[in-house]
Design a protein around this motif. Structure first.
Motif, short mmCIF file in Angstrom:
data_model
loop_
_atom_site.label_atom_id
_atom_site.label_comp_id
_atom_site.label_asym_id
_atom_site.label_seq_id
_atom_site.Cartn_x
_atom_site.Cartn_y
_atom_site.Cartn_z
N ASP A 18 0.81 -1.22 0.00
CA ASP A 18 0.00 0.00 0.00
C ASP A 18 0.84 1.28 0.00
OD1 ASP A 18 -2.44 -1.54 0.21
OD2 ASP A 18 -1.95 -1.82 2.33
N LYS A 40 2.61 2.23 2.33
CA LYS A 40 2.56 2.79 3.68
C LYS A 40 3.55 2.07 4.59
CE LYS A 40 -2.36 4.04 3.64
NZ LYS A 40 -3.68 3.82 4.30
N TYR A 41 4.18 2.83 5.49
CA TYR A 41 5.03 2.23 6.50
C TYR A 41 5.16 3.18 7.68
CZ TYR A 41 8.82 5.27 4.78
OH TYR A 41 9.59 6.35 4.41
N MET A 42 5.51 2.61 8.81
CA MET A 42 5.75 3.37 10.03
C MET A 42 7.23 3.31 10.35
SD MET A 42 3.87 4.98 12.51
CE MET A 42 2.30 4.10 12.62
N GLU A 45 4.04 7.69 10.51
CA GLU A 45 3.53 6.97 9.34
C GLU A 45 3.84 7.76 8.07
OE1 GLU A 45 -0.30 4.47 9.00
OE2 GLU A 45 -0.84 6.40 8.10
N HIS A 46 4.28 7.03 7.04
CA HIS A 46 4.64 7.65 5.77
C HIS A 46 3.82 7.01 4.65
CE1 HIS A 46 8.09 9.61 7.67
NE2 HIS A 46 8.34 8.44 8.26
N GLN A 47 3.48 7.80 3.64
CA GLN A 47 2.74 7.31 2.48
C GLN A 47 3.51 7.61 1.21
OE1 GLN A 47 -0.55 5.63 2.06
NE2 GLN A 47 0.68 5.33 0.20
N GLY A 99 6.58 10.78 1.64
CA GLY A 99 6.74 9.34 1.74
C GLY A 99 8.13 8.90 2.13
N ASN A 156 7.93 -2.31 6.59
CA ASN A 156 6.89 -2.60 7.57
C ASN A 156 7.32 -3.66 8.57
OD1 ASN A 156 4.50 -0.92 7.01
ND2 ASN A 156 4.59 -1.87 4.99
#
Length: 298
Positions: free
Chosen positions: A59, A61-63, A68-70, A112, A275
């Motif tokens: 997705d 997405k990661y922390m 949290e980053h997109q 991101g 992730n």
């Protein structure tokens, strides 16, 4: 698109500024990788340097450190961020001679990936093959998540890929979801179709998986070999900075050309490591990370 031709002995190579990609590698008149045309787009990420992460992030997405980053999702059919952000940037040549080229690329903070890195990639063609080294330096103030891999499609010879034999020293494979190729869990390759610790024919086996449990020799190198039934072959070796190996038999649906070559990608971390955190490089401010690999005729 700027590109740089290297020669040494029977070897020749062409490296492009776009993505610091290896466009062509030949031994005599024989291609060792699936090439791509001069000046055109780079299909299927052939020969690129994938950084600051290899493979995919679910997705986008990661922390990281509680934030949290997109990322942009560029693998839309699977909803993932694929193969980093330094492709398709043009890298800058820093040094060049008849058998060597060094290129660099700077990453500035961006949505991101709000980190600052300087990357350099060197290609050195010698009489025993092509040797590549990628170095990343964190030029920012905080810790940055990082990973890297190359993306060549190797060619053993003129016979179809199904007829090639394959050998590489990995004891475990990462099971993935069939639709998005996202990690599920590790399993041993014992009694599995993906056990290539001893050389055997690829056949109709379809692979797009990451392997680990890699055996390194006394010099700290691991080696993969593929051979054509006609007697030609190609190999790839890499150092311990890459404890993971992605193998892809380049399976495509018609009308796309199917199984053109074997993608071999030594990786510093597995898919979706941003992730999971597994083998993720945490690059401290001012710190440097280096990975190296080689391709050779066999």
């Amino acid at each position: 698109m700027n590109e740089y031709t290297l020669r040494s002995g029977l070897y020749s190579a062409v490296v492009t500024a776009r993505g610091a990609a290896l466009r062509q590698l030949r031994h005599g008149e024989r291609d060792l990788i699936v090439p791509f045309p001069e000046g055109g787009p780079i299909p299927d990420y052939r020969g690129i340097i994938a950084a600051p992460w290899p493979n995919r992030i679910a997705d986008g997405k990661y922390m990281f450190e509680g934030v949290e980053h997109q990322l942009s999702v560029n693998e839309t059919e699977r909803g993932c961020a694929l193969h980093g952000t330094v492709f398709p940037r043009d890298w800058e040549v820093k040094e060049q001679n008849s058998s060597f080229v060094a290129l660099s690329c700077s990453l500035e903070p961006a949505p991101g990936y709000p980190f600052r890195l300087h990357l350099s990639a060197s290609y050195h063609l010698k009489e025993d093959g092509l040797h590549t080294r990628v170095t990343a330096t964190n030029t920012g103030a905080g810790t940055a998540p990082y990973g890297v891999c190359p993306h060549p499609y190797l060619l053993a010879g003129p016979a179809p890929l199904d007829q090639w034999t394959l050998e590489f020293p990995a004891s475990h494979v990462l099971d993935v979801t069939p639709d998005r190729l996202l990690p599920v869990g590790l399993r041993t390759v014992d009694n599995h179709a993906f056990d290539f610790r001893a050389a055997r024919r690829i056949g109709t086996t379809e692979i797009d998986h990451a392997f680990t449990g890699i055996s390194f020799d006394t010099l700290g190198r691991a080696r993969l070999l593929i051979r054509d039934p006609g007697g030609t072959g190609v190999g790839m070796s890499w150092d311990k900075s890459c404890p993971w190996l992605q193998i892809h038999t380049a399976d495509k649906r018609p009308p796309a050309a199917n199984r053109l070559g074997l993608a071999v990608e030594p990786m510093t971390c597995p898919p979706d490591a941003f992730n999971s955190g597994q083998d993720l490089v945490r690059l401290e401010a001012g710190a440097t990370h280096t990975a190296s690999w080689s391709i050779f005729a066999s």
